[in-house]
Motif scaffolding. Structure first.
Motif, PDB file in Angstrom:
ATOM      1  N   GLY A 581       4.434   6.762  10.495  1.00  0.00           N
ATOM      2  CA  GLY A 581       5.151   5.810  10.573  1.00  0.00           C
ATOM      3  C   GLY A 581       6.103   5.426   9.441  1.00  0.00           C
ATOM      4  O   GLY A 581       6.717   4.407   9.270  1.00  0.00           O
ATOM      5  N   VAL A 582       6.118   6.382   8.519  1.00  0.00           N
ATOM      6  CA  VAL A 582       6.842   6.515   7.179  1.00  0.00           C
ATOM      7  C   VAL A 582       8.048   7.265   7.346  1.00  0.00           C
ATOM      8  O   VAL A 582       7.787   8.591   7.540  1.00  0.00           O
ATOM      9  N   PRO A 583       9.338   6.760   6.809  1.00  0.00           N
ATOM     10  CA  PRO A 583      10.158   7.784   7.016  1.00  0.00           C
ATOM     11  C   PRO A 583      10.190   9.085   5.809  1.00  0.00           C
ATOM     12  O   PRO A 583       9.566   8.889   4.829  1.00  0.00           O
ATOM     13  N   GLU A 584      10.514  10.244   6.102  1.00  0.00           N
ATOM     14  CA  GLU A 584      10.291  11.501   5.386  1.00  0.00           C
ATOM     15  C   GLU A 584      10.877  11.066   3.937  1.00  0.00           C
ATOM     16  O   GLU A 584      10.125  11.661   2.869  1.00  0.00           O
ATOM     17  N   ASP A 585      11.983  10.324   3.738  1.00  0.00           N
ATOM     18  CA  ASP A 585      12.445  10.248   2.260  1.00  0.00           C
ATOM     19  C   ASP A 585      11.749   9.152   1.423  1.00  0.00           C
ATOM     20  O   ASP A 585      11.864   8.917   0.319  1.00  0.00           O
ATOM     21  N   GLU A 586      10.594   8.473   2.337  1.00  0.00           N
ATOM     22  CA  GLU A 586      10.007   7.483   1.663  1.00  0.00           C
ATOM     23  C   GLU A 586       8.372   7.883   1.489  1.00  0.00           C
ATOM     24  O   GLU A 586       7.533   7.019   0.877  1.00  0.00           O
ATOM     25  N   GLN A 587       8.185   9.182   1.875  1.00  0.00           N
ATOM     26  CA  GLN A 587       6.846   9.702   2.085  1.00  0.00           C
ATOM     27  C   GLN A 587       6.093   9.450   0.525  1.00  0.00           C
ATOM     28  O   GLN A 587       5.093   9.129   0.305  1.00  0.00           O
ATOM     29  N   GLU A 588       6.686  10.236  -0.584  1.00  0.00           N
ATOM     30  CA  GLU A 588       6.082  10.131  -1.740  1.00  0.00           C
ATOM     31  C   GLU A 588       5.851   8.922  -2.384  1.00  0.00           C
ATOM     32  O   GLU A 588       4.721   8.620  -2.878  1.00  0.00           O
ATOM     33  N   ALA A 589       6.625   7.763  -2.389  1.00  0.00           N
ATOM     34  CA  ALA A 589       6.511   6.526  -2.904  1.00  0.00           C
ATOM     35  C   ALA A 589       5.531   5.901  -2.047  1.00  0.00           C
ATOM     36  O   ALA A 589       4.609   4.981  -2.597  1.00  0.00           O
ATOM     37  N   ALA A 590       5.510   6.087  -0.632  1.00  0.00           N
ATOM     38  CA  ALA A 590       4.440   5.474   0.037  1.00  0.00           C
ATOM     39  C   ALA A 590       3.000   5.974  -0.385  1.00  0.00           C
ATOM     40  O   ALA A 590       1.990   5.231  -0.349  1.00  0.00           O
ATOM     41  N   ALA A 591       2.874   7.272  -0.402  1.00  0.00           N
ATOM     42  CA  ALA A 591       1.457   8.018  -0.729  1.00  0.00           C
ATOM     43  C   ALA A 591       1.241   7.394  -2.169  1.00  0.00           C
ATOM     44  O   ALA A 591      -0.088   7.047  -2.528  1.00  0.00           O
ATOM     45  N   ARG A 592       1.987   7.417  -3.355  1.00  0.00           N
ATOM     46  CA  ARG A 592       1.863   6.610  -4.518  1.00  0.00           C
ATOM     47  C   ARG A 592       1.271   5.201  -4.411  1.00  0.00           C
ATOM     48  O   ARG A 592       0.283   4.992  -4.989  1.00  0.00           O
ATOM     49  N   ALA A 593       2.048   4.740  -3.703  1.00  0.00           N
ATOM     50  CA  ALA A 593       1.330   2.986  -3.272  1.00  0.00           C
ATOM     51  C   ALA A 593       0.055   3.058  -2.860  1.00  0.00           C
ATOM     52  O   ALA A 593      -0.979   2.453  -3.124  1.00  0.00           O
ATOM     53  N   ALA A 594      -0.189   4.143  -1.662  1.00  0.00           N
ATOM     54  CA  ALA A 594      -1.425   4.077  -1.034  1.00  0.00           C
ATOM     55  C   ALA A 594      -2.750   4.552  -1.971  1.00  0.00           C
ATOM     56  O   ALA A 594      -3.697   3.968  -1.975  1.00  0.00           O
ATOM     57  N   TYR A 595      -2.255   5.606  -2.870  1.00  0.00           N
ATOM     58  CA  TYR A 595      -3.347   6.127  -3.979  1.00  0.00           C
ATOM     59  C   TYR A 595      -3.640   4.919  -4.908  1.00  0.00           C
ATOM     60  O   TYR A 595      -4.546   4.706  -5.236  1.00  0.00           O
ATOM     61  N   THR A 596      -2.413   4.264  -5.328  1.00  0.00           N
ATOM     62  CA  THR A 596      -2.734   3.146  -6.181  1.00  0.00           C
ATOM     63  C   THR A 596      -3.700   2.321  -5.684  1.00  0.00           C
ATOM     64  O   THR A 596      -4.894   1.793  -6.352  1.00  0.00           O
ATOM     65  N   ARG A 597      -3.892   1.943  -4.349  1.00  0.00           N
ATOM     66  CA  ARG A 597      -4.828   1.208  -3.613  1.00  0.00           C
ATOM     67  C   ARG A 597      -6.275   1.849  -3.512  1.00  0.00           C
ATOM     68  O   ARG A 597      -7.272   1.125  -3.865  1.00  0.00           O
ATOM     69  N   SER A 598      -6.302   3.123  -3.619  1.00  0.00           N
ATOM     70  CA  SER A 598      -7.674   3.603  -3.883  1.00  0.00           C
ATOM     71  C   SER A 598      -8.187   3.696  -5.071  1.00  0.00           C
ATOM     72  O   SER A 598      -9.282   3.427  -5.187  1.00  0.00           O
ATOM     73  N   LEU A 599      -7.165   4.049  -5.962  1.00  0.00           N
ATOM     74  CA  LEU A 599      -7.723   3.882  -7.382  1.00  0.00           C
ATOM     75  C   LEU A 599      -8.158   2.505  -7.909  1.00  0.00           C
ATOM     76  O   LEU A 599      -9.003   2.311  -8.713  1.00  0.00           O
ATOM     77  N   ASP A 600      -7.427   1.518  -7.263  1.00  0.00           N
ATOM     78  CA  ASP A 600      -7.948  -0.039  -7.585  1.00  0.00           C
ATOM     79  C   ASP A 600      -9.346  -0.164  -7.007  1.00  0.00           C
ATOM     80  O   ASP A 600     -10.194  -0.941  -7.554  1.00  0.00           O
ATOM     81  N   ARG A 601      -9.807   0.520  -6.005  1.00  0.00           N
ATOM     82  CA  ARG A 601     -11.100   0.198  -5.549  1.00  0.00           C
ATOM     83  C   ARG A 601     -12.217   0.725  -6.433  1.00  0.00           C
ATOM     84  O   ARG A 601     -13.099   0.172  -6.883  1.00  0.00           O
ATOM     85  N   TRP A 602     -12.081   1.988  -6.899  1.00  0.00           N
ATOM     86  CA  TRP A 602     -12.782   2.225  -7.996  1.00  0.00           C
ATOM     87  C   TRP A 602     -12.774   1.701  -9.192  1.00  0.00           C
ATOM     88  O   TRP A 602     -13.906   1.416  -9.866  1.00  0.00           O
ATOM     89  N   VAL A 603     -11.663   1.302  -9.565  1.00  0.00           N
ATOM     90  CA  VAL A 603     -11.606   0.571 -10.795  1.00  0.00           C
ATOM     91  C   VAL A 603     -12.437  -0.869 -10.686  1.00  0.00           C
ATOM     92  O   VAL A 603     -13.051  -1.192 -11.538  1.00  0.00           O
ATOM     93  N   ALA A 604     -12.118  -1.451  -9.370  1.00  0.00           N
ATOM     94  CA  ALA A 604     -12.811  -2.661  -9.340  1.00  0.00           C
ATOM     95  C   ALA A 604     -14.397  -2.665  -9.286  1.00  0.00           C
ATOM     96  O   ALA A 604     -15.167  -3.506  -9.571  1.00  0.00           O
ATOM     97  N   GLY A 605     -14.848  -1.232  -8.913  1.00  0.00           N
ATOM     98  CA  GLY A 605     -16.389  -0.975  -8.951  1.00  0.00           C
ATOM     99  C   GLY A 605     -16.611  -0.703 -10.443  1.00  0.00           C
ATOM    100  O   GLY A 605     -17.961  -0.600 -10.697  1.00  0.00           O
TER     101      GLY A 605
END
Length: 714
Positions: A581-605
């Motif tokens: 559901g993410v336009p092609e030209d927004e994929q990298e930015a959306a993936a960076r944001a999604a990865y940031t949320r994953s990194l936040d999980r490890w940092v929180a732990g």
């Protein structure tokens, strides 16, 4: 999707046009040929050959397969309806005719191809070629390719010179089961006729039963193609309806003949419409089409229309289908099909270069010459009752002996391969036992070292199977992604530090480097490895149930690896899928944001996290294959800086404010100046086109050690 064989997208009709006529008493039937059908064969084989040599000319030339399948179904079923088998002996006679018609030529081509592959193909291709030759010997090649089509590591594998046998496998399996089905349906018809007192309904009963099978197969074709087009392309049950379409035409032949009797214009229009459908499909479709499925209706119904029309005379397509050269190509189409693909695969290997236009012309000429010789010297002499047909057991003895010979030859090649592998493994072990400063990854960061190394100690055939342990140990979440398996490697000491290795296949290829550190650093490594699915909880665009399965897997991974049970997370991913559901030209930015949320999980732990930037990929289907073909010029397998990959995970980690998150970038162990290397310090860096070989990964352990120690200290 239609799979070029490179996916082997080819088939051939293997039944005489006169198969619909019964044999004369006590002798092989005389053969009369329907010229329109022979013309269809010529068209079909021409489409296939042109598609394989010049795919841009007819992007959908693989539909020649479908033409052949319809023709085969029509001719075989016409024969069976005129003389339905009643006893096991009838079935044995039917199968005996098929053996004498098909196996002599196919055995010859398989044997010649095996020997030629042994002589000109690199050892990296011997294992898969012999495996597929054995499968082709037993007409199971389509299932062998279906299995490889769903094998993540085999998806981009080098095509073998026999994978065109997949379509012959479909036909032979049809020939094995279809007469049994006709026997059963005819028996039921006779029982019903006796009980009802109404005779002459056998054709109707049999055709009705066959129609049910065709409907089931077509439904399977639509459903399976939508779900898994790569596997659907080769599966017998997905293809039976195409043969069955011709079979239903055979069953309805009397009705069709009456409907078109003396309607020359209608016949001509129907024939031209059928040819137009075939040609349009060949020109419009391409390898991205979901095939076969409903899309295959165009060439299938087009072929049915041409056969049903049986149009002759003025206004018909007869001038296109019946000239002498066209008829000749149709008569040798089986042999053309058998020979063309081995020549396409093996001639460039023999010449040591990519195929040129002149080479393609030579392949066509050699194909026609070999086809002519095969028909005259092999097919025609052995297809009749003599010398193989009387007594019938000779036919089956010939089949068994031919299979034994081919399997034995394949095993001899495998034995020679074992010799090469054993020598290569010993050489590699010696190199690791006595490493020099320029060995492996060190070559690109140590002054004075030649990038490729002084000599290649990594035998290509060893490199292609030089994979991390999870492949052998079945420690991947693959296929539908529903299994959630974790494996443990490294130290068994009670006080070992626990590391979670997380990611898709480009996370998994770091395991050998961590294992190299495990004893010295007292590490216990737990693998959370999955195919293609990268470590975010947002849905990825698999387009099927894997989307939810991937999310469920990643939620488990993030929960377990951030709850305090691990001392360190090491994560790396290939950004090979797209977010749903993410336009092609927004994929990298959306993936960076999604990865940031994953990194936040490890940092929180409170879990230290090392993000390893994705390694450069080669731009080759198989680096070991390339190296094997260029042992005297290893630079031919190198590439430019465009091999470096977009990595939103590493980008997100570099921007993350927590000191618990660090990024390790080892691109300089793969690339120097403007070149990214495939062989480095005497080792082949990849076991395929993009995954590190385990041996090369081991030599990256020193580059990983400092970061691991520092992270654990945090």
């Amino acid at each position: 999707m239609a799979t070029d064989t490179t996916a082997g997208a080819s088939a051939t009709a293997t039944v005489d046009a006169a198969e619909q006529r019964p044999p004369a008493a006590g002798a092989e039937r005389r053969r009369t040929v329907r010229k329109d059908i022979e013309g269809l064969r010529a068209l079909a084989v021409t489409l296939v050959v042109v598609y394989h040599l010049w795919p841009g000319v007819v992007t959908g030339g693989f539909i020649g397969v479908d033409v052949f399948l319809v023709v085969s179904g029509f001719l075989i079923t016409s024969h069976l309806l005129q003389h339905p088998p009643r006893t096991p002996r009838d079935l044995a006679e039917f199968w005996g005719r098929r053996i004498r018609r098909l196996l002599p030529a196919s055995f010859l081509v398989l044997a010649v191809t095996l020997v030629a592959s042994w002589l000109v193909a690199p050892p990296t291709q011997w294992a898969e070629t012999t495996r597929q030759i054995i499968a082709s010997t037993f007409y199971l090649e389509n299932w062998a390719l279906a299995k490889r089509a769903v094998d993540y590591l085999a998806a981009d594998s080098t095509p073998t010179p026999v994978q065109h046998f997949w379509s012959l496998g479909v036909e032979e399996q049809f020939y094995l089961g279809w007469p049994v089905l006709v026997l059963v349906l005819a028996a039921v018809a006779r029982v019903v006729a006796r009980r009802s007192g109404r005779a002459g309904r056998m054709r109707l009963w049999v055709t009705g039963g066959l129609a049910g099978v065709v409907a089931l197969s077509f439904s399977a074709s639509v459903l399976v193609t939508a779900k898994d087009p790569a596997q659907a392309y080769f599966a017998t049950h997905v293809r039976v309806w195409e043969l069955g379409a011709g079979a239903l035409l055979a069953g309805a032949a009397p009705v069709v003949a009456r409907a078109l009797d003396r309607r020359r214009v209608a016949r001509a229009v129907l024939a031209w419409a059928g040819l137009a459908a075939i040609v349009a499909a060949a020109l419009v479709l391409d390898a991205s089409a979901p095939f076969p499925g409903a899309v295959a209706l165009a060439p299938v119904l087009g072929t049915v229309a041409v056969i049903a029309a049986h149009s002759e005379g003025r206004g018909s397509p007869e001038p296109l289908l019946t000239p002498g050269p066209v008829q000749y190509v149709g008569s040798v189409s089986y042999a053309i099909y058998l020979w063309h693909w081995p020549l396409i695969v093996l001639l460039p290997l023999a010449l040591g270069r990519d195929r040129t236009l002149l080479d393609a012309v030579v392949i066509v000429a050699l194909t026609l010459a070999l086809a002519a010789a095969t028909k005259v010297c092999v097919e025609d002499p052995l297809r009749g009752r003599h010398p193989l047909g009387v007594p019938l057991r000779r036919t089956y003895v010939f089949m068994a002996l031919g299979m034994v010979v081919l399997v034995s030859l394949a095993l001899l090649v495998r034995a020679d391969l074992r010799r090469v592998v054993d020598a290569g493994e010993q050489r590699l072990a010696t190199a690791f036992a006595q490493p020099d400063p320029c060995f492996g990854a060190a070559a690109l960061v140590t002054p004075g070292c030649a990038p490729h190394g002084a000599e290649l100690v990594h035998e290509p055939v060893v490199a292609m199977d030089d994979m991390p342990d999870p492949y052998e140990d079945d420690c991947w979440v693959l296929g539908p992604l529903t299994r959630q398996k974790v494996c443990t490697y490294g130290s068994t000491a009670p006080d070992a530090r626990d590391i979670a290795l997380v990611g898709n296949s480009h996370g998994g290829h770091w395991l050998p480097a961590l294992q190299e550190l495990a004893e010295e650093e007292n590490l216990r490594i737990h693998t959370y490895l999955v195919s293609r699915c990268f470590t975010v909880t947002e849905p990825l665009a698999f387009g099927d149930a894997r989307t939810q399965a991937c999310q469920s897997w990643n939620e488990r991974v993030l929960s377990e690896t951030s709850d305090g049970r691990y001392d360190l997370v090491v994560v790396s991913n290939l950004f090979g899928m797209r977010l749903a559901g993410v336009p092609e030209d927004e994929q990298e930015a959306a993936a960076r944001a999604a990865y940031t949320r994953s990194l936040d999980r490890w940092v929180a732990g409170g879990v230290p996290t090392i993000v390893v930037r994705d390694t450069p990929h080669s731009d080759l289907p198989s680096v070991p294959d390339c190296v094997a073909a260029h042992l005297d010029d290893l630079g031919a397998c190198d590439g430019g800086r465009d091999r470096e990959q977009v990595d939103p995970l590493a980008d997100a980690a570099e921007e993350h404010p927590s000191p618990l998150v660090t990024v390790l970038d080892l691109t300089d162990r793969f690339c120097r100046d403007d070149t990214c290397y495939s062989t480095i310090g005497g080792l082949i860096a990849y076991f395929d086109g993009g995954h590190m070989s385990a041996s090369f990964a081991r030599t990256l352990a020193p580059a990983l050690a400092g970061e691991v120690r520092a992270a654990l200290s945090r």
